[in-house]
Write a protein that holds these residues in place. Sequence first.
Motif, PDB file in Angstrom:
ATOM      1  N   PRO A 143       0.844  -1.215   0.000  1.00 28.97           N
ATOM      2  CA  PRO A 143       0.000   0.000   0.000  1.00 28.97           C
ATOM      3  C   PRO A 143       0.862   1.241   0.000  1.00 28.97           C
ATOM      4  CG  PRO A 143       0.050  -1.011   2.171  1.00 28.97           C
ATOM      5  CD  PRO A 143       0.731  -1.976   1.239  1.00 28.97           C
ATOM      6  N   ARG A 144       0.362   2.201  -0.811  1.00 28.60           N
ATOM      7  CA  ARG A 144       1.086   3.461  -0.858  1.00 28.60           C
ATOM      8  C   ARG A 144       0.789   4.256   0.405  1.00 28.60           C
ATOM      9  NH1 ARG A 144       0.096   5.635  -7.050  1.00 28.60           N
ATOM     10  NH2 ARG A 144       1.084   3.836  -8.116  1.00 28.60           N
ATOM     11  N   PRO A 145       1.739   4.959   0.839  1.00 27.59           N
ATOM     12  CA  PRO A 145       1.491   5.745   2.055  1.00 27.59           C
ATOM     13  C   PRO A 145       0.482   6.848   1.802  1.00 27.59           C
ATOM     14  CG  PRO A 145       3.611   6.294   1.084  1.00 27.59           C
ATOM     15  CD  PRO A 145       3.110   5.102   0.351  1.00 27.59           C
ATOM     16  N   VAL A 146      -0.465   6.973   2.709  1.00 26.65           N
ATOM     17  CA  VAL A 146      -1.516   7.987   2.586  1.00 26.65           C
ATOM     18  C   VAL A 146      -0.993   9.280   3.171  1.00 26.65           C
ATOM     19  CG1 VAL A 146      -3.868   8.620   3.227  1.00 26.65           C
ATOM     20  CG2 VAL A 146      -3.281   6.226   2.743  1.00 26.65           C
ATOM     21  N   ALA A 147      -1.216  10.333   2.380  1.00 27.82           N
ATOM     22  CA  ALA A 147      -0.734  11.626   2.851  1.00 27.82           C
ATOM     23  C   ALA A 147      -1.493  12.024   4.092  1.00 27.82           C
ATOM     24  CB  ALA A 147      -0.909  12.691   1.764  1.00 27.82           C
ATOM     25  N   ALA A 148      -0.815  12.485   5.007  1.00 26.59           N
ATOM     26  CA  ALA A 148      -1.445  12.879   6.269  1.00 26.59           C
ATOM     27  C   ALA A 148      -2.303  14.118   6.056  1.00 26.59           C
ATOM     28  CB  ALA A 148      -0.368  13.155   7.318  1.00 26.59           C
ATOM     29  N   THR A 149      -3.540  14.061   6.573  1.00 30.50           N
ATOM     30  CA  THR A 149      -4.459  15.203   6.449  1.00 30.50           C
ATOM     31  C   THR A 149      -4.369  16.052   7.695  1.00 30.50           C
ATOM     32  OG1 THR A 149      -6.271  13.936   7.382  1.00 30.50           O
ATOM     33  CG2 THR A 149      -6.044  13.925   4.978  1.00 30.50           C
ATOM     34  N   THR A 150      -4.641  17.308   7.480  1.00 27.25           N
ATOM     35  CA  THR A 150      -4.606  18.232   8.608  1.00 27.25           C
ATOM     36  C   THR A 150      -5.990  18.864   8.753  1.00 27.25           C
ATOM     37  OG1 THR A 150      -3.925  20.068   7.208  1.00 27.25           O
ATOM     38  CG2 THR A 150      -2.170  18.735   8.172  1.00 27.25           C
ATOM     39  N   SER A 151      -6.209  19.470   9.856  1.00 26.09           N
ATOM     40  CA  SER A 151      -7.505  20.117  10.098  1.00 26.09           C
ATOM     41  C   SER A 151      -7.698  21.352   9.215  1.00 26.09           C
ATOM     42  CB  SER A 151      -7.616  20.509  11.584  1.00 26.09           C
ATOM     43  OG  SER A 151      -6.544  21.382  11.930  1.00 26.09           O
ATOM     44  N   ASP A 152      -6.648  21.945   8.726  1.00 24.25           N
ATOM     45  CA  ASP A 152      -6.758  23.117   7.854  1.00 24.25           C
ATOM     46  C   ASP A 152      -6.989  22.688   6.413  1.00 24.25           C
ATOM     47  OD1 ASP A 152      -6.289  24.604  10.079  1.00 24.25           O
ATOM     48  OD2 ASP A 152      -4.106  24.721   9.753  1.00 24.25           O
ATOM     49  N   GLY A 153      -7.771  23.471   5.658  1.00 28.84           N
ATOM     50  CA  GLY A 153      -8.035  23.155   4.265  1.00 28.84           C
ATOM     51  C   GLY A 153      -6.878  23.573   3.373  1.00 28.84           C
ATOM     52  N   PRO A 154      -7.056  23.367   2.046  1.00 28.18           N
ATOM     53  CA  PRO A 154      -6.009  23.767   1.117  1.00 28.18           C
ATOM     54  C   PRO A 154      -5.930  25.291   1.035  1.00 28.18           C
ATOM     55  CG  PRO A 154      -7.940  23.006  -0.051  1.00 28.18           C
ATOM     56  CD  PRO A 154      -8.196  22.736   1.400  1.00 28.18           C
ATOM     57  N   PRO A 155      -4.939  25.812   0.402  1.00 29.01           N
ATOM     58  CA  PRO A 155      -4.799  27.277   0.286  1.00 29.01           C
ATOM     59  C   PRO A 155      -6.041  27.911  -0.396  1.00 29.01           C
ATOM     60  CG  PRO A 155      -2.775  26.160  -0.342  1.00 29.01           C
ATOM     61  CD  PRO A 155      -3.800  25.091  -0.170  1.00 29.01           C
ATOM     62  N   GLY A 156      -6.599  29.006   0.145  1.00 25.26           N
ATOM     63  CA  GLY A 156      -7.772  29.685  -0.413  1.00 25.26           C
ATOM     64  C   GLY A 156      -9.087  29.055  -0.069  1.00 25.26           C
ATOM     65  N   TYR A 157      -9.034  28.008   0.827  1.00 26.50           N
ATOM     66  CA  TYR A 157     -10.265  27.304   1.151  1.00 26.50           C
ATOM     67  C   TYR A 157     -11.278  28.226   1.847  1.00 26.50           C
ATOM     68  CZ  TYR A 157     -13.396  23.927   3.376  1.00 26.50           C
ATOM     69  OH  TYR A 157     -14.496  23.228   3.795  1.00 26.50           O
ATOM     70  N   GLU A 158     -10.827  29.026   2.800  1.00 26.37           N
ATOM     71  CA  GLU A 158     -11.756  29.900   3.531  1.00 26.37           C
ATOM     72  C   GLU A 158     -12.339  30.984   2.621  1.00 26.37           C
ATOM     73  OE1 GLU A 158      -9.710  31.450   6.847  1.00 26.37           O
ATOM     74  OE2 GLU A 158      -9.601  29.523   7.920  1.00 26.37           O
ATOM     75  N   GLU A 159     -11.541  31.559   1.734  1.00 26.19           N
ATOM     76  CA  GLU A 159     -12.045  32.578   0.812  1.00 26.19           C
ATOM     77  C   GLU A 159     -13.121  31.995  -0.103  1.00 26.19           C
ATOM     78  OE1 GLU A 159      -9.049  31.925   1.487  1.00 26.19           O
ATOM     79  OE2 GLU A 159      -8.008  33.734   2.195  1.00 26.19           O
ATOM     80  N   GLN A 216     -15.104  29.510   0.560  1.00 24.57           N
ATOM     81  CA  GLN A 216     -16.328  29.298   1.328  1.00 24.57           C
ATOM     82  C   GLN A 216     -17.098  30.620   1.500  1.00 24.57           C
ATOM     83  OE1 GLN A 216     -15.248  27.326   4.989  1.00 24.57           O
ATOM     84  NE2 GLN A 216     -16.280  25.433   4.295  1.00 24.57           N
ATOM     85  N   GLN A 217     -16.379  31.674   1.843  1.00 21.23           N
ATOM     86  CA  GLN A 217     -17.029  32.975   2.022  1.00 21.23           C
ATOM     87  C   GLN A 217     -17.698  33.446   0.728  1.00 21.23           C
ATOM     88  OE1 GLN A 217     -14.073  35.620   3.512  1.00 21.23           O
ATOM     89  NE2 GLN A 217     -13.941  34.602   5.546  1.00 21.23           N
ATOM     90  N   GLN A 218     -17.037  33.277  -0.395  1.00 17.60           N
ATOM     91  CA  GLN A 218     -17.607  33.692  -1.682  1.00 17.60           C
ATOM     92  C   GLN A 218     -18.863  32.912  -1.996  1.00 17.60           C
ATOM     93  OE1 GLN A 218     -16.500  36.296  -3.502  1.00 17.60           O
ATOM     94  NE2 GLN A 218     -18.351  36.000  -4.758  1.00 17.60           N
ATOM     95  N   SER A 219     -18.827  31.584  -1.618  1.00 19.52           N
ATOM     96  CA  SER A 219     -20.016  30.759  -1.879  1.00 19.52           C
ATOM     97  C   SER A 219     -21.200  31.251  -1.061  1.00 19.52           C
ATOM     98  CB  SER A 219     -19.712  29.287  -1.545  1.00 19.52           C
ATOM     99  OG  SER A 219     -18.684  28.795  -2.374  1.00 19.52           O
ATOM    100  N   LEU A 220     -20.949  31.629   0.160  1.00 22.17           N
ATOM    101  CA  LEU A 220     -22.035  32.138   0.991  1.00 22.17           C
ATOM    102  C   LEU A 220     -22.613  33.453   0.435  1.00 22.17           C
ATOM    103  CD1 LEU A 220     -20.575  31.430   4.563  1.00 22.17           C
ATOM    104  CD2 LEU A 220     -22.426  30.206   3.404  1.00 22.17           C
ATOM    105  N   VAL A 221     -21.693  34.314  -0.020  1.00 18.60           N
ATOM    106  CA  VAL A 221     -22.145  35.591  -0.604  1.00 18.60           C
ATOM    107  C   VAL A 221     -23.002  35.344  -1.829  1.00 18.60           C
ATOM    108  CG1 VAL A 221     -21.395  37.723  -1.726  1.00 18.60           C
ATOM    109  CG2 VAL A 221     -20.242  36.905   0.351  1.00 18.60           C
ATOM    110  N   ASP A 222     -22.561  34.410  -2.688  1.00 22.90           N
ATOM    111  CA  ASP A 222     -23.318  34.093  -3.901  1.00 22.90           C
ATOM    112  C   ASP A 222     -24.702  33.549  -3.547  1.00 22.90           C
ATOM    113  OD1 ASP A 222     -21.157  34.970  -5.337  1.00 22.90           O
ATOM    114  OD2 ASP A 222     -20.369  32.936  -5.744  1.00 22.90           O
ATOM    115  N   GLU A 223     -24.758  32.665  -2.500  1.00 26.47           N
ATOM    116  CA  GLU A 223     -26.049  32.083  -2.113  1.00 26.47           C
ATOM    117  C   GLU A 223     -27.000  33.169  -1.589  1.00 26.47           C
ATOM    118  OE1 GLU A 223     -28.946  29.198  -1.509  1.00 26.47           O
ATOM    119  OE2 GLU A 223     -27.068  29.153  -2.657  1.00 26.47           O
ATOM    120  N   VAL A 224     -26.476  34.106  -0.826  1.00 28.26           N
ATOM    121  CA  VAL A 224     -27.332  35.199  -0.315  1.00 28.26           C
ATOM    122  C   VAL A 224     -27.853  36.065  -1.461  1.00 28.26           C
ATOM    123  CG1 VAL A 224     -27.354  37.297   1.082  1.00 28.26           C
ATOM    124  CG2 VAL A 224     -26.271  35.202   1.953  1.00 28.26           C
ATOM    125  N   ASN A 225     -27.004  36.412  -2.369  1.00 27.23           N
ATOM    126  CA  ASN A 225     -27.400  37.232  -3.507  1.00 27.23           C
ATOM    127  C   ASN A 225     -28.473  36.514  -4.330  1.00 27.23           C
ATOM    128  OD1 ASN A 225     -25.662  39.293  -2.737  1.00 27.23           O
ATOM    129  ND2 ASN A 225     -23.991  38.529  -4.033  1.00 27.23           N
TER     130      ASN A 225
END
Length: 258
Positions: free
Chosen positions: A222-238, A240-249
């Motif tokens: 088995p290939r080693p599984v990359a360890a996941t962290t609690s933080d998302g990938p780069p730009g993940y929070e931005e 999410q915020q844009q998606s919320l703005v789009d949904e409100v609009n």
Amino acid sequence: MSINWVMLNPTGDFVKLPNERPVSTAQRIGFSLTTPRAYPAQNPLNIQSSTGSIHLTNQRIVYIPEKPSPEFRSFSASLLNLHDTHISFPWFGPNMWMALVEPVPGGNIPQSHHIELKLTFKEGGAPDYHSSFERIKERLQQAVESARESNLTSGRQDGLSGVNMDAVHLDELPSYENSGNDQMAPVNAVSAEEAAAETAAAEARWAEQARPSETISSQPEPRPVAATTSDGPPGYEEAQQQSLVDEVNRRLADHPSS
């Protein structure tokens, strides 16, 4: 130790002491009884015999010259009065058995002398004689110690008074031989065939365990599984915020305010 005090019978053999038993006899033995040069004396002792017989018993050694003379007819010494016994191996000539002898009162030798005894074995046999002498002397000393512990020794100049000479074993101890009558294993012991089969099976199991494995697993590692962290990938929070703005609009556009 005494000179010319050995009693001889009409056949020329020496008369044995009480409880005396012969161990060995050797012929054609040279004899020398001298004062060592390291211990000079006013009247140094020098008694020689070119050939004769030496007798070893359970109590003493006796030398009878082949051609007795008025000065030297016999010699005897208790085993316990012979010290520093050893064999000399000269480069040329036969081997010699040597000892320091301890004179006794009335033995025709001044007690102030240090005496050296040499027996020359012209036809060989010095090692065998020495081995027999040491064996008998050791057992004689053990018998003397036993008598001393029982307070039985007294009277004799050779220290053998009260010693049980029958307890002095003369022969070598017999080697062990299995009589076949003694039971050496428990009754429920396995037979020789069963024991051999168990041994063979154990050897086979050991060989199987020691053999290196030749099979290769078909499953890929088995290939080693990359360890996941609690933080998302780069730009993940931005994102999410844009998606919320789009949904409100979108909801505001579907339900305009009146």
